[in-house]
Scaffold this motif. Structure first.
Motif, mmCIF file in Angstrom:
data_model
loop_
_atom_site.group_PDB
_atom_site.id
_atom_site.type_symbol
_atom_site.label_atom_id
_atom_site.label_comp_id
_atom_site.label_asym_id
_atom_site.label_seq_id
_atom_site.Cartn_x
_atom_site.Cartn_y
_atom_site.Cartn_z
ATOM 1 N N SER A 1 0.139 -1.251 0.372
ATOM 2 C CA SER A 1 -0.002 0.099 -0.222
ATOM 3 C C SER A 1 0.982 0.938 0.094
ATOM 4 O O SER A 1 1.647 1.222 1.117
ATOM 5 C CB SER A 1 -0.531 -0.446 1.545
ATOM 6 O OG SER A 1 -1.132 1.437 1.640
ATOM 7 N N GLY A 5 1.447 1.888 3.756
ATOM 8 C CA GLY A 5 2.184 0.783 3.789
ATOM 9 C C GLY A 5 3.830 1.719 4.300
ATOM 10 O O GLY A 5 3.849 2.601 4.678
ATOM 11 N N SER A 13 0.389 -9.098 4.455
ATOM 12 C CA SER A 13 -1.161 -9.348 5.597
ATOM 13 C C SER A 13 -1.101 -6.956 4.436
ATOM 14 O O SER A 13 -0.462 -6.768 4.858
ATOM 15 C CB SER A 13 -1.358 -9.874 6.502
ATOM 16 O OG SER A 13 -0.860 -8.344 7.563
ATOM 17 N N SER A 14 -2.907 -7.563 4.947
ATOM 18 C CA SER A 14 -2.953 -5.983 4.914
ATOM 19 C C SER A 14 -2.940 -4.949 5.938
ATOM 20 O O SER A 14 -2.701 -4.114 5.766
ATOM 21 C CB SER A 14 -4.804 -6.430 4.222
ATOM 22 O OG SER A 14 -5.496 -6.951 5.296
ATOM 23 N N GLY A 15 -2.232 -5.916 7.194
ATOM 24 C CA GLY A 15 -2.356 -5.159 8.048
ATOM 25 C C GLY A 15 -0.922 -4.397 8.598
ATOM 26 O O GLY A 15 -0.808 -3.816 9.559
ATOM 27 N N PRO A 17 1.270 -3.727 5.396
ATOM 28 C CA PRO A 17 2.063 -4.325 3.865
ATOM 29 C C PRO A 17 2.934 -3.134 3.814
ATOM 30 O O PRO A 17 3.560 -2.654 4.433
ATOM 31 C CB PRO A 17 0.386 -3.575 3.165
ATOM 32 C CG PRO A 17 0.106 -2.150 4.448
ATOM 33 C CD PRO A 17 0.198 -3.091 5.146
ATOM 34 N N LEU A 41 -0.172 -8.467 -4.041
ATOM 35 C CA LEU A 41 -1.646 -7.476 -4.287
ATOM 36 C C LEU A 41 -1.557 -6.299 -3.785
ATOM 37 O O LEU A 41 -0.553 -5.680 -2.880
ATOM 38 C CB LEU A 41 -2.665 -8.359 -2.749
ATOM 39 C CG LEU A 41 -3.100 -9.794 -3.689
ATOM 40 C CD1 LEU A 41 -4.435 -10.018 -2.266
ATOM 41 C CD2 LEU A 41 -3.937 -9.709 -4.886
ATOM 42 N N LYS A 43 -2.993 -2.179 -3.011
ATOM 43 C CA LYS A 43 -4.352 -1.588 -2.502
ATOM 44 C C LYS A 43 -4.670 -1.129 -3.565
ATOM 45 O O LYS A 43 -4.329 -0.015 -4.244
ATOM 46 C CB LYS A 43 -3.884 -0.956 -1.067
ATOM 47 C CG LYS A 43 -4.670 -0.783 0.087
ATOM 48 C CD LYS A 43 -5.008 0.193 1.035
ATOM 49 C CE LYS A 43 -5.415 0.865 1.806
ATOM 50 N NZ LYS A 43 -6.931 1.826 1.039
ATOM 51 N N ARG A 44 -6.220 -1.113 -3.800
ATOM 52 C CA ARG A 44 -7.088 -0.440 -4.076
ATOM 53 C C ARG A 44 -7.009 1.276 -4.231
ATOM 54 O O ARG A 44 -6.725 1.350 -3.040
ATOM 55 C CB ARG A 44 -8.591 -1.490 -4.011
ATOM 56 C CG ARG A 44 -9.278 -2.595 -4.833
ATOM 57 C CD ARG A 44 -9.859 -3.101 -4.910
ATOM 58 N NE ARG A 44 -10.401 -3.724 -5.898
ATOM 59 C CZ ARG A 44 -10.568 -4.243 -7.337
ATOM 60 N NH1 ARG A 44 -10.908 -2.922 -7.766
ATOM 61 N NH2 ARG A 44 -11.010 -4.896 -7.530
ATOM 62 N N ASP A 46 -4.651 3.027 -4.271
ATOM 63 C CA ASP A 46 -3.453 3.273 -4.319
ATOM 64 C C ASP A 46 -3.024 3.510 -5.454
ATOM 65 O O ASP A 46 -2.860 2.876 -6.775
ATOM 66 C CB ASP A 46 -2.478 2.822 -3.174
ATOM 67 C CG ASP A 46 -2.934 2.573 -1.576
ATOM 68 O OD1 ASP A 46 -3.513 3.583 -1.325
ATOM 69 O OD2 ASP A 46 -2.461 1.806 -0.885
ATOM 70 N N TYR A 72 -6.050 -6.132 -3.326
ATOM 71 C CA TYR A 72 -7.095 -6.054 -2.584
ATOM 72 C C TYR A 72 -7.924 -4.639 -2.192
ATOM 73 O O TYR A 72 -6.869 -4.089 -2.484
ATOM 74 C CB TYR A 72 -6.088 -7.248 -1.174
ATOM 75 C CG TYR A 72 -5.603 -5.812 -0.452
ATOM 76 C CD1 TYR A 72 -5.557 -5.090 0.412
ATOM 77 C CD2 TYR A 72 -4.149 -5.137 -0.911
ATOM 78 C CE1 TYR A 72 -4.813 -3.950 1.273
ATOM 79 C CE2 TYR A 72 -3.172 -4.672 -0.414
ATOM 80 C CZ TYR A 72 -3.741 -3.849 0.650
ATOM 81 O OH TYR A 72 -2.716 -3.090 1.309
ATOM 82 N N GLY A 73 -8.352 -4.933 -1.266
ATOM 83 C CA GLY A 73 -9.683 -3.885 -0.642
ATOM 84 C C GLY A 73 -11.114 -3.953 -1.183
ATOM 85 O O GLY A 73 -11.746 -4.467 -1.961
#
Length: 197
Positions: A1, A5, A13-15, A17, A41, A43-44, A46, A72-73
């Motif tokens: 991200s 990020g 993970s998305s947590g 990035p 993946l 982040k949408r 970004d 992702y997102g």
């Protein structure tokens, strides 16, 4: 991200990035860094400037697991955007070389052309012997590009470094690329010696 990020995160993970695309390329260069079945993946919503390279070893013709490069997102957010035109590069003077500047465009980057005010510039074979309006291909592990300016001032926002590709895949198999917005490049996706892409 690119928005939340941090390259000190583990990127798993998305947590937690990563922030830069360079982290993907560094991971890919490690033995078993990216393996069949992994997902890369973004982040949408970004935006990045750069390149993703899968340079061999990611999947064989006998692997059934698919490696995914995607998003992702929240699905209502815009697709992740990757630009390939060198926007927002940071130029620094090269010591002892008047009017010559360098910028890091990322490891493994490949340049198609350099433009100044929409006119292409001449490529030099030796970056330390450049005359005005010339440039040299990236060199070294960091992906450094050199530019000599005619008036000796740092390059400005009129310089565009167009990459050959934003996603480059070679000697890999079973890779899916989806839900990405690739802009300002010679080729969005370039695939060599690979199958089931």
């Amino acid at each position: 991200s690119s928005s939340v990020g941090d390259d000190n995160n583990d990127g798993l993970s998305s947590g937690t990035p990563w922030k830069s695309l360079d982290m993907i390329n560094k991971e890919e260069s490690l033995p078993y860094g990216i393996i069949p079945g992994d997902s890369i993946l973004l982040k949408r919503g970004d935006t990045w400037e750069g390149q993703i390279t899968l340079n061999g070893g990611v999947g064989t013709s006998s692997d059934s697991a698919t490696t995914t490069i995607g998003a992702y997102g929240n699905s209502s957010d815009s697709m992740p955007i990757i630009y390939g035109d060198g926007r927002n590069l940071i130029w620094t003077a090269v010591a002892g070389q008047s009017g010559v500047y360098q910028a890091n465009i990322g490891a493994g980057s490949s340049i198609f052309k350099v433009y100044e005010n929409n006119a292409s510039s001449t490529q030099a074979s030796n970056p330390l012997a450049m005359a005005s309006s010339t440039w040299a291909l990236p060199y070294g592990p960091g992906g450094i590009v050199w530019i000599a300016t005619s008036d000796g001032s740092p390059p400005n926002n009129n310089i565009r470094i167009i990459r050959d590709d934003i996603i480059y895949i070679t000697n890999s198999n079973n890779v899916t690329i989806q839900n990405l917005d690739l802009r300002e490049t010679e080729n969005g996706v370039d695939v060599w010696y690979s199958g089931s892409i």
